[in-house]
Write an enzyme that holds these catalytic residues in place. Structure first.
Site, PDB file in Angstrom:
ATOM      1  N   ALA A 209       0.732  -1.304   0.028  1.00 17.02           N
ATOM      2  CA  ALA A 209      -0.054  -0.157  -0.225  1.00 17.02           C
ATOM      3  C   ALA A 209       0.796   1.289   0.038  1.00 17.02           C
ATOM      4  CB  ALA A 209      -1.066  -0.120   1.205  1.00 17.02           C
ATOM      5  N   SER A 210       2.102   1.139   0.136  1.00 12.45           N
ATOM      6  CA  SER A 210       2.917   2.431   0.362  1.00 12.45           C
ATOM      7  C   SER A 210       3.070   3.133  -1.058  1.00 12.45           C
ATOM      8  CB  SER A 210       4.292   2.002   0.762  1.00 12.45           C
ATOM      9  OG  SER A 210       5.036   1.083  -0.196  1.00 12.45           O
TER      10      SER A 210
ATOM     11  N   SER B  22       3.143  -2.653   4.114  1.00 10.30           N
ATOM     12  CA  SER B  22       4.308  -2.871   3.146  1.00 10.30           C
ATOM     13  C   SER B  22       5.480  -2.845   3.989  1.00 10.30           C
ATOM     14  CB  SER B  22       4.357  -1.465   2.153  1.00 10.30           C
ATOM     15  OG  SER B  22       5.085  -0.422   2.938  1.00 10.30           O
TER      16      SER B  22
ATOM     17  N   ASP C 120       7.358  -7.680   5.748  1.00  7.62           N
ATOM     18  CA  ASP C 120       7.854  -8.151   4.365  1.00  7.62           C
ATOM     19  C   ASP C 120       7.104  -9.230   3.913  1.00  7.62           C
ATOM     20  OD1 ASP C 120       9.712  -9.143   2.451  1.00  7.62           O
ATOM     21  OD2 ASP C 120      11.374  -8.823   3.681  1.00  7.62           O
TER      22      ASP C 120
ATOM     23  N   SER D 199      -1.409 -10.233 -13.459  1.00  7.38           N
ATOM     24  CA  SER D 199      -0.918  -9.386 -14.555  1.00  7.38           C
ATOM     25  C   SER D 199      -1.428  -9.867 -15.618  1.00  7.38           C
ATOM     26  CB  SER D 199       0.446  -9.366 -14.301  1.00  7.38           C
ATOM     27  OG  SER D 199       1.241  -8.817 -15.370  1.00  7.38           O
TER      28      SER D 199
ATOM     29  N   TYR E 238       8.155 -13.704 -13.155  1.00  6.14           N
ATOM     30  CA  TYR E 238       6.978 -12.936 -12.821  1.00  6.14           C
ATOM     31  C   TYR E 238       5.684 -13.519 -13.438  1.00  6.14           C
ATOM     32  CZ  TYR E 238       4.392  -8.426 -12.377  1.00  6.14           C
ATOM     33  OH  TYR E 238       3.530  -7.469 -12.348  1.00  6.14           O
TER      34      TYR E 238
ATOM     35  N   ALA F  43       5.350 -16.610 -14.534  1.00  9.51           N
ATOM     36  CA  ALA F  43       4.857 -18.028 -13.699  1.00  9.51           C
ATOM     37  C   ALA F  43       3.972 -17.549 -12.227  1.00  9.51           C
ATOM     38  CB  ALA F  43       6.061 -18.735 -13.439  1.00  9.51           C
TER      39      ALA F  43
ATOM     40  N   LYS G  73       2.505 -14.773 -11.457  1.00  7.85           N
ATOM     41  CA  LYS G  73       1.085 -14.122 -11.825  1.00  7.85           C
ATOM     42  C   LYS G  73       0.029 -15.067 -12.141  1.00  7.85           C
ATOM     43  CE  LYS G  73       1.991 -10.116 -10.456  1.00  7.85           C
ATOM     44  NZ  LYS G  73       1.766  -9.793  -8.843  1.00  7.85           N
TER      45      LYS G  73
ATOM     46  N   ILE H 299       0.323  -0.028 -15.957  1.00  9.87           N
ATOM     47  CA  ILE H 299      -0.191   1.155 -15.360  1.00  9.87           C
ATOM     48  C   ILE H 299       0.907   1.847 -14.941  1.00  9.87           C
ATOM     49  CG2 ILE H 299      -1.441   1.487 -13.262  1.00  9.87           C
ATOM     50  CD1 ILE H 299      -3.107  -0.396 -15.272  1.00  9.87           C
TER      51      ILE H 299
HETATM   52  P1  NDP Z   1       5.246  -0.528  -7.300  1.00  7.01           P
HETATM   53  O1  NDP Z   1       6.634  -1.084  -7.419  1.00  7.01           O
HETATM   54  O2  NDP Z   1       4.879   0.980  -7.593  1.00  7.01           O
HETATM   55  O3  NDP Z   1       4.667  -0.864  -5.619  1.00  7.01           O
HETATM   56  C1  NDP Z   1       5.004  -1.924  -5.286  1.00  7.01           C
HETATM   57  C2  NDP Z   1       4.353  -2.345  -3.617  1.00  7.01           C
HETATM   58  O4  NDP Z   1       4.673  -3.546  -3.346  1.00  7.01           O
HETATM   59  C3  NDP Z   1       4.938  -1.190  -2.940  1.00  7.01           C
HETATM   60  O5  NDP Z   1       3.972  -0.722  -1.990  1.00  7.01           O
HETATM   61  C4  NDP Z   1       5.946  -2.119  -2.120  1.00  7.01           C
HETATM   62  O6  NDP Z   1       6.191  -1.520  -0.743  1.00  7.01           O
HETATM   63  C5  NDP Z   1       5.345  -3.223  -1.930  1.00  7.01           C
HETATM   64  N1  NDP Z   1       6.199  -4.623  -1.757  1.00  7.01           N
HETATM   65  C6  NDP Z   1       7.303  -4.949  -2.613  1.00  7.01           C
HETATM   66  N2  NDP Z   1       7.827  -5.912  -2.187  1.00  7.01           N
HETATM   67  C7  NDP Z   1       7.387  -6.126  -0.971  1.00  7.01           C
HETATM   68  C8  NDP Z   1       7.470  -7.065   0.230  1.00  7.01           C
HETATM   69  N3  NDP Z   1       8.619  -7.863   0.207  1.00  7.01           N
HETATM   70  N4  NDP Z   1       6.909  -7.173   1.486  1.00  7.01           N
HETATM   71  C9  NDP Z   1       5.796  -5.901   1.488  1.00  7.01           C
HETATM   72  N5  NDP Z   1       5.611  -4.950   0.261  1.00  7.01           N
HETATM   73  C10 NDP Z   1       6.193  -5.248  -0.797  1.00  7.01           C
HETATM   74  O7  NDP Z   1       4.394  -1.476  -8.051  1.00  7.01           O
HETATM   75  P2  NDP Z   1       2.855  -1.285  -8.594  1.00  7.01           P
HETATM   76  O8  NDP Z   1       2.048  -0.547  -7.945  1.00  7.01           O
HETATM   77  O9  NDP Z   1       3.136  -0.916 -10.224  1.00  7.01           O
HETATM   78  O10 NDP Z   1       2.280  -2.551  -8.736  1.00  7.01           O
HETATM   79  C11 NDP Z   1       1.443  -3.398  -7.698  1.00  7.01           C
HETATM   80  C12 NDP Z   1       0.718  -4.729  -7.966  1.00  7.01           C
HETATM   81  O11 NDP Z   1       0.367  -4.699  -9.319  1.00  7.01           O
HETATM   82  C13 NDP Z   1       2.260  -5.791  -8.252  1.00  7.01           C
HETATM   83  O12 NDP Z   1       1.530  -6.802  -7.797  1.00  7.01           O
HETATM   84  C14 NDP Z   1       2.511  -5.795  -9.715  1.00  7.01           C
HETATM   85  O13 NDP Z   1       3.003  -6.844  -9.885  1.00  7.01           O
HETATM   86  C15 NDP Z   1       0.978  -5.595 -10.269  1.00  7.01           C
HETATM   87  N6  NDP Z   1       0.962  -5.099 -11.591  1.00  7.01           N
HETATM   88  C16 NDP Z   1       1.321  -3.759 -11.923  1.00  7.01           C
HETATM   89  C17 NDP Z   1       1.370  -3.221 -13.338  1.00  7.01           C
HETATM   90  C18 NDP Z   1       1.797  -2.093 -13.769  1.00  7.01           C
HETATM   91  O14 NDP Z   1       1.912  -1.811 -14.898  1.00  7.01           O
HETATM   92  N7  NDP Z   1       2.306  -1.336 -12.973  1.00  7.01           N
HETATM   93  C19 NDP Z   1       0.823  -4.321 -14.302  1.00  7.01           C
HETATM   94  C20 NDP Z   1       0.401  -5.801 -13.840  1.00  7.01           C
HETATM   95  C21 NDP Z   1       0.504  -6.086 -12.621  1.00  7.01           C
HETATM   96  P3  NDP Z   1       7.479  -1.399  -0.062  1.00  7.01           P
HETATM   97  O15 NDP Z   1       8.722  -1.121  -1.189  1.00  7.01           O
HETATM   98  O16 NDP Z   1       7.580  -0.237   0.770  1.00  7.01           O
HETATM   99  O17 NDP Z   1       7.808  -2.558   0.855  1.00  7.01           O
END
Ligand code: NDP
Length: 246
Positions: free
Chosen positions: A12-13, A35, A61, A140, A153, A155, A157, A186
């Site tokens: 959510a961050s 997050s 995490d 995805s 990725y 695999a 999704k 997105i």
């Molecule tokens: P971002 O990289 O902008 O954000 C990812 C989020 O996941 C951050 O809040 C991050 O928080 C959190 N995160 C990552 N690793 C961990 C972890 N180990 N533990 C807890 N939190 C974690 O990604 P998007 O917003 O673009 O993507 C969100 C979702 O949508 C993902 O699942 C992505 O695969 C999916 N998606 C995105 C697409 C796109 O085009 N953007 C397309 C298709 C799917 P923090 O680093 O603070 O922990």
């Protein structure tokens, strides 16, 4: 115990997860924002509260499976209920198959797939107790049609879609639904460094706008996690501007 439905939103961050948390709070849920980074979560919770919504924060995490189970159990205990689980946290570690390391494979599978299994397993019990549950896993379009450089990725999704159908079958009689939303491209941090060749390709295959916005995904999540969506389960809904339609 709160009268509001309680939702966990992982990742959510920033990006899509932040938009989902904001939307669910605007729709009257108490949102637990999750997050690894405390600062942006605190800012988000304050923003939601300033807008009249209800939110709290948990750092976790998602690749630490004991911590994931503990986080879900704590939320259910502290709030006295758990109604909605949105598994949105995700990472990419792209490489062509010939160059992909075991660590790149394992990190993506653990964060994007195994964490979802662990979170759903922990959430099922409090949802069964409450006789209501809405699970939404963020997949995805890469998992639907593949994407060069993303074997790990795609695999993970794609694994989410089979996993989600299965728990939908197992938990449906308990009034718990499970669906995937599969975003296309997105505008977030995850896609901001895409090479021009990739964005040009996307512009050629998307039927509506070039790239989607986090709110496009949040709106779909709001519906599949709503009380109204009780007859919708086991589905993967692509929100991708028509990129994968056939
Ligand atoms: P971002 O990289 O902008 O954000 C990812 C989020 O996941 C951050 O809040 C991050 O928080 C959190 N995160 C990552 N690793 C961990 C972890 N180990 N533990 C807890 N939190 C974690 O990604 P998007 O917003 O673009 O993507 C969100 C979702 O949508 C993902 O699942 C992505 O695969 C999916 N998606 C995105 C697409 C796109 O085009 N953007 C397309 C298709 C799917 P923090 O680093 O603070 O922990």
């Amino acid at each position: 115990m709160t009268d509001q439905r309680v939702a966990i939103v992982t990742g959510a961050s920033r990006g899509i997860g932040r938009a989902i948390a904001t939307r669910l709070a605007a729709d009257g849920r108490h949102v637990v924002c999750v997050s690894r980074s405390q600062g942006p979560l605190d800012e988000l919770a304050k923003e939601i509260q300033d807008a009249g919504g209800s939110a709290s924060v948990k750092t976790c995490d998602m690749s630490d499976f004991d911590a994931v189970a503990k986080m879900v159990e704590e939320v259910a205990d502290e709030q006295g209920r758990l109604d909605i689980l949105v598994n949105n946290a995700g990472i990419t570690k792209d490489n062509l198959i010939l160059r992909m390391s075991d660590d790149e494979w394992d990190d993506v599978i653990n964060t994007n797939l195994k964490s979802v299994f662990v979170a759903c397993r922990a959430a099922a019990r409090p949802m069964m107790r409450g006789k209501f549950g809405r699970i939404c896993n963020i997949a995805s379009t890469s998992g639907l049609v593949g994407n060069a450089g993303q074997a790990n990725y795609a695999a993970a999704k794609s694994g989410l879609t089979g996993f989600t159908k299965t728990i939908a079958r197992e938990l449906g009689k308990k009034n718990i639904t499970a669906n995937c939303i599969a975003p296309g491209f997105i505008e977030t941090d995850m896609t901001k460094d895409l090479p021009a060749a990739v964005t040009d390709h996307i512009k050629g295959v998307v039927s509506t706008r070039d790239l989607g916005k986090p709110n496009d995904i949040a709106a779909a999540v709001a519906y599949v996690t709503s009380d109204d969506a009780g007859f919708l389960t086991g589905q993967t809904i692509a929100v991708d501007g028509g990129m994968t339609m056939c």
